[in-house]
Design a protein around this motif. Structure first.
Motif, PDB file in Angstrom:
ATOM      1  N   PHE A 193       0.786  -1.226   0.025  1.00  0.00           N
ATOM      2  CA  PHE A 193       0.066   0.094   0.230  1.00  0.00           C
ATOM      3  C   PHE A 193       0.714   1.315   0.043  1.00  0.00           C
ATOM      4  CE2 PHE A 193      -3.555  -2.680   2.516  1.00  0.00           C
ATOM      5  CZ  PHE A 193      -4.025  -2.827   0.974  1.00  0.00           C
ATOM      6  N   HIS A 194       2.057   1.216   0.966  1.00  0.00           N
ATOM      7  CA  HIS A 194       2.857   2.338   0.935  1.00  0.00           C
ATOM      8  C   HIS A 194       3.417   2.347  -0.608  1.00  0.00           C
ATOM      9  CE1 HIS A 194       6.484   4.481   2.278  1.00  0.00           C
ATOM     10  NE2 HIS A 194       7.242   3.765   1.454  1.00  0.00           N
ATOM     11  N   GLU A 195       3.885   1.441  -1.223  1.00  0.00           N
ATOM     12  CA  GLU A 195       4.653   1.593  -2.298  1.00  0.00           C
ATOM     13  C   GLU A 195       3.724   2.270  -3.358  1.00  0.00           C
ATOM     14  OE1 GLU A 195       6.854  -2.555  -0.801  1.00  0.00           O
ATOM     15  OE2 GLU A 195       5.689  -2.666  -2.686  1.00  0.00           O
ATOM     16  N   ALA A 196       2.301   1.695  -3.331  1.00  0.00           N
ATOM     17  CA  ALA A 196       1.462   2.317  -4.337  1.00  0.00           C
ATOM     18  C   ALA A 196       1.481   3.703  -4.139  1.00  0.00           C
ATOM     19  CB  ALA A 196       0.062   1.621  -4.113  1.00  0.00           C
ATOM     20  N   ALA A 197       1.408   4.334  -3.080  1.00  0.00           N
ATOM     21  CA  ALA A 197       1.311   5.723  -2.800  1.00  0.00           C
ATOM     22  C   ALA A 197       2.354   6.395  -3.390  1.00  0.00           C
ATOM     23  CB  ALA A 197       1.178   6.025  -1.266  1.00  0.00           C
ATOM     24  N   LEU A 198       3.584   6.091  -3.137  1.00  0.00           N
ATOM     25  CA  LEU A 198       4.604   6.703  -3.682  1.00  0.00           C
ATOM     26  C   LEU A 198       4.917   6.491  -5.221  1.00  0.00           C
ATOM     27  CD1 LEU A 198       5.291   6.970  -0.656  1.00  0.00           C
ATOM     28  CD2 LEU A 198       7.682   6.627  -1.011  1.00  0.00           C
ATOM     29  N   ILE A 199       4.610   5.507  -5.876  1.00  0.00           N
ATOM     30  CA  ILE A 199       4.676   5.467  -7.304  1.00  0.00           C
ATOM     31  C   ILE A 199       3.656   6.593  -8.052  1.00  0.00           C
ATOM     32  CG2 ILE A 199       5.224   3.200  -7.324  1.00  0.00           C
ATOM     33  CD1 ILE A 199       2.407   2.613  -8.666  1.00  0.00           C
ATOM     34  N   ALA A 200       2.590   6.711  -7.231  1.00  0.00           N
ATOM     35  CA  ALA A 200       1.533   7.707  -7.874  1.00  0.00           C
ATOM     36  C   ALA A 200       2.285   9.076  -8.192  1.00  0.00           C
ATOM     37  CB  ALA A 200       0.310   8.006  -6.860  1.00  0.00           C
ATOM     38  N   GLN A 201       3.146   9.465  -6.958  1.00  0.00           N
ATOM     39  CA  GLN A 201       3.822  10.927  -6.941  1.00  0.00           C
ATOM     40  C   GLN A 201       4.718  10.836  -8.324  1.00  0.00           C
ATOM     41  OE1 GLN A 201       3.579  13.295  -4.661  1.00  0.00           O
ATOM     42  NE2 GLN A 201       1.799  12.376  -3.852  1.00  0.00           N
ATOM     43  N   ALA A 202       5.540   9.839  -8.494  1.00  0.00           N
ATOM     44  CA  ALA A 202       6.335   9.757  -9.827  1.00  0.00           C
ATOM     45  C   ALA A 202       5.936   9.511 -10.854  1.00  0.00           C
ATOM     46  CB  ALA A 202       7.441   8.632  -9.137  1.00  0.00           C
ATOM     47  N   ALA A 203       4.447   8.809 -10.889  1.00  0.00           N
ATOM     48  CA  ALA A 203       4.088   8.576 -12.170  1.00  0.00           C
ATOM     49  C   ALA A 203       3.468   9.837 -12.469  1.00  0.00           C
ATOM     50  CB  ALA A 203       2.888   7.601 -12.053  1.00  0.00           C
ATOM     51  N   ARG A 204       2.898  10.598 -11.821  1.00  0.00           N
ATOM     52  CA  ARG A 204       2.314  11.830 -12.198  1.00  0.00           C
ATOM     53  C   ARG A 204       3.396  12.851 -12.820  1.00  0.00           C
ATOM     54  NH1 ARG A 204      -2.368  13.536 -14.169  1.00  0.00           N
ATOM     55  NH2 ARG A 204      -2.622  15.629 -14.051  1.00  0.00           N
ATOM     56  N   ARG A 205       4.325  12.775 -12.123  1.00  0.00           N
ATOM     57  CA  ARG A 205       5.636  13.673 -12.819  1.00  0.00           C
ATOM     58  C   ARG A 205       5.908  13.327 -14.398  1.00  0.00           C
ATOM     59  NH1 ARG A 205       8.473  12.204  -8.042  1.00  0.00           N
ATOM     60  NH2 ARG A 205       7.640  13.524  -6.293  1.00  0.00           N
ATOM     61  N   ILE A 206       5.535  12.098 -14.716  1.00  0.00           N
ATOM     62  CA  ILE A 206       5.933  11.660 -15.985  1.00  0.00           C
ATOM     63  C   ILE A 206       4.773  12.050 -16.820  1.00  0.00           C
ATOM     64  CG2 ILE A 206       6.354   9.622 -17.454  1.00  0.00           C
ATOM     65  CD1 ILE A 206       7.651   8.137 -15.172  1.00  0.00           C
ATOM     66  N   VAL A 207       3.444  11.823 -16.230  1.00  0.00           N
ATOM     67  CA  VAL A 207       2.254  11.941 -16.981  1.00  0.00           C
ATOM     68  C   VAL A 207       2.134  13.529 -17.187  1.00  0.00           C
ATOM     69  CG1 VAL A 207      -0.132  11.699 -17.170  1.00  0.00           C
ATOM     70  CG2 VAL A 207       1.356   9.838 -16.477  1.00  0.00           C
ATOM     71  N   ALA A 208       2.190  14.246 -16.397  1.00  0.00           N
ATOM     72  CA  ALA A 208       1.904  15.789 -16.473  1.00  0.00           C
ATOM     73  C   ALA A 208       3.376  16.312 -16.055  1.00  0.00           C
ATOM     74  CB  ALA A 208       0.637  16.022 -15.673  1.00  0.00           C
ATOM     75  N   PRO A 209       4.476  16.507 -16.528  1.00  0.00           N
ATOM     76  CA  PRO A 209       5.634  16.947 -15.920  1.00  0.00           C
ATOM     77  C   PRO A 209       5.552  18.558 -15.574  1.00  0.00           C
ATOM     78  CG  PRO A 209       5.895  16.322 -18.052  1.00  0.00           C
ATOM     79  CD  PRO A 209       4.531  15.851 -17.803  1.00  0.00           C
ATOM     80  N   SER A 210       4.843  19.192 -16.369  1.00  0.00           N
ATOM     81  CA  SER A 210       4.913  20.690 -16.076  1.00  0.00           C
ATOM     82  C   SER A 210       3.752  21.270 -15.012  1.00  0.00           C
ATOM     83  CB  SER A 210       4.528  21.526 -17.288  1.00  0.00           C
ATOM     84  OG  SER A 210       3.203  21.333 -17.933  1.00  0.00           O
ATOM     85  N   GLU A 211       2.997  20.099 -14.467  1.00  0.00           N
ATOM     86  CA  GLU A 211       1.811  20.577 -13.617  1.00  0.00           C
ATOM     87  C   GLU A 211       2.518  20.920 -12.191  1.00  0.00           C
ATOM     88  OE1 GLU A 211      -1.789  17.943 -12.915  1.00  0.00           O
ATOM     89  OE2 GLU A 211      -0.274  17.377 -11.554  1.00  0.00           O
ATOM     90  N   ARG A 212       1.883  22.026 -11.572  1.00  0.00           N
ATOM     91  CA  ARG A 212       2.144  22.330 -10.283  1.00  0.00           C
ATOM     92  C   ARG A 212       1.472  21.355  -9.375  1.00  0.00           C
ATOM     93  NH1 ARG A 212       0.471  26.537  -6.932  1.00  0.00           N
ATOM     94  NH2 ARG A 212       2.040  27.111  -5.207  1.00  0.00           N
ATOM     95  N   ARG A 213       2.214  20.686  -8.519  1.00  0.00           N
ATOM     96  CA  ARG A 213       1.365  19.897  -7.613  1.00  0.00           C
ATOM     97  C   ARG A 213       1.324  20.145  -6.096  1.00  0.00           C
ATOM     98  NH1 ARG A 213       3.911  15.589  -7.145  1.00  0.00           N
ATOM     99  NH2 ARG A 213       5.644  16.480  -8.101  1.00  0.00           N
ATOM    100  N   VAL A 214       0.332  20.308  -5.390  1.00  0.00           N
ATOM    101  CA  VAL A 214       0.287  20.525  -3.906  1.00  0.00           C
ATOM    102  C   VAL A 214      -0.242  19.268  -3.224  1.00  0.00           C
ATOM    103  CG1 VAL A 214      -0.765  21.971  -2.176  1.00  0.00           C
ATOM    104  CG2 VAL A 214      -0.245  23.076  -4.519  1.00  0.00           C
ATOM    105  N   PHE A 215       0.783  18.738  -2.415  1.00  0.00           N
ATOM    106  CA  PHE A 215      -0.006  17.662  -1.637  1.00  0.00           C
ATOM    107  C   PHE A 215      -0.993  17.929  -0.816  1.00  0.00           C
ATOM    108  CE2 PHE A 215       0.350  14.275   1.571  1.00  0.00           C
ATOM    109  CZ  PHE A 215       0.446  13.032   0.717  1.00  0.00           C
TER     110      PHE A 215
END
Lengths: 232, 232
Positions: A193-215
């Motif tokens: 479950f933890h691993e799944a949460a962390l890949i989401a952050q990294a995947a988003r940077r690939i799918v939308a690299p220019s997007e400004r993200r706020v946790f």
């Protein structure tokens, strides 16, 4: 004739960890499709010990494995991920321009920006030693087939990943759950479950690299609550 | 007059992550005692948003924060950890022969082989910015007081840890939950659960270094089920 499905993220393996990955990826607006060799979601939980209790899912003093799967299916429902069952991922190839094409042992083919390998992997051997006869359908071991993907580093059937993104040696390809390996790795559902949460952050940077993200937190973010269909 | 409590593991912070640490450590036969500045378990869940739903606890499509705390208290009950409330850890010092002495802002003193810092840390600021007036009792920030422990490396109020053991720069002292930091760190409860599971492995190696350990699952291990009081 190949039936091509296009998605942001192709998740190989619809066990509890793959299912929860669809939740975390969904929170970050990535469309997910799951492919599994079994005929229904749940992976080992459903196939090998559906009616047995698990005692170490945090917040659940006792939960039957199938009930955990059912709860996870309910939790990811707001994101309506796609499912293809009875298909084993047989090859993964990079695509020109980025992303991957994932072939299966059937007509189904998937084009995805991100691949998440959430297959149970070696954990199956654990059960084979208890005296229960392994069921052919539950031997879901896509790694062997993926050695064709020459850039993917393997370590004794497991896939080494970093602990920041849980990314494999191939950019855009992640591995979580029992099939992944890193120092300290435990084959526990709660770790997946933890691993799944962390890949989401990294995947988003690939799918939308220019997007400004706020946790944000589901408890306090109206934006996330809208995605979940629970905003006032 | 100091009241000294001796335990295997002293957990600083009785929020959800500290509570679950008592479960994971208990599975490996370590006695735990938790100390918290608040007057009851739950940390921020209880103090700041007890009646608000959380949507990203895996397997819980929706759970009120207080309900999660109550479930965790039920889950750790078989290990009967000790609790000291209304006390803030004020100093941690190494002891001759190994282990630590933890002082508090009261008469209570703890001698422990292992210290787990499971304090919420900077996450409090997140809530302070929403317009809610911070409550003095909920500002639980033991790190500032622990700078007296000169070997502990700090990074902007957070405690850097490795991702194999979640150990700090001090051997035998671990940090999990919002106060810990490592590449990829997310301040999610579910990540703290993973961290708690991994410290248990590392802590056991310190408490019983010569012990032969076999990794087991609660679903299939009669030994673990006996500890949990659920064996047939």
């Amino acid at each position: 004739v190949a039936k091509v499905t296009t998605t942001d993220v192709l998740i190989v393996g619809a066990g509890p960890v793959g299912l929860f990955a669809a939740f975390e990826l969904g929170l970050f607006d990535m469309r997910c499709h799951l492919v599994d060799a079994l005929d229904r979601p749940g992976g080992q939980c459903t196939e090998l010990y559906a009616d047995k209790p698990i005692y170490d899912v945090p917040g659940w003093p006792r939960i039957l494995a199938q009930d955990l799967v059912d709860r996870l299916m309910e939790q990811i429902a707001p994101f309506a991920p796609g499912f293809t069952f009875n298909r084993m991922a047989s090859a993964i190839a990079p695509r020109a321009g980025g992303g991957f094409r994932i072939s299966t042992d059937g007509d189904d083919v998937f084009d995805a920006r991100i691949v998440v390998i959430a297959a149970g992997g070696g954990a199956f051997q654990t059960f084979a030693t208890t005296g229960e006869a392994p069921k052919a359908r539950s031997v879901f071991h896509p790694v062997r087939r993926m050695e064709a993907f020459r850039d993917l580093t393997l370590d004794d059937d497991r896939i080494p990943v970093d602990t920041e993104k849980f990314q494999t040696s191939v950019a855009g390809m992640f591995a979580i759950g029992d099939i992944s390996f890193y120092p300290g790795k435990l084959r526990l559902i709660l770790c997946g479950f933890h691993e799944a949460a962390l890949i989401a952050q990294a995947a988003r940077r690939i799918v939308a690299p220019s997007e400004r993200r706020v946790f944000q937190y589901t408890t306090s973010s109206t934006g996330l609550q809208k995605k979940l269909g629970v905003a006032d």
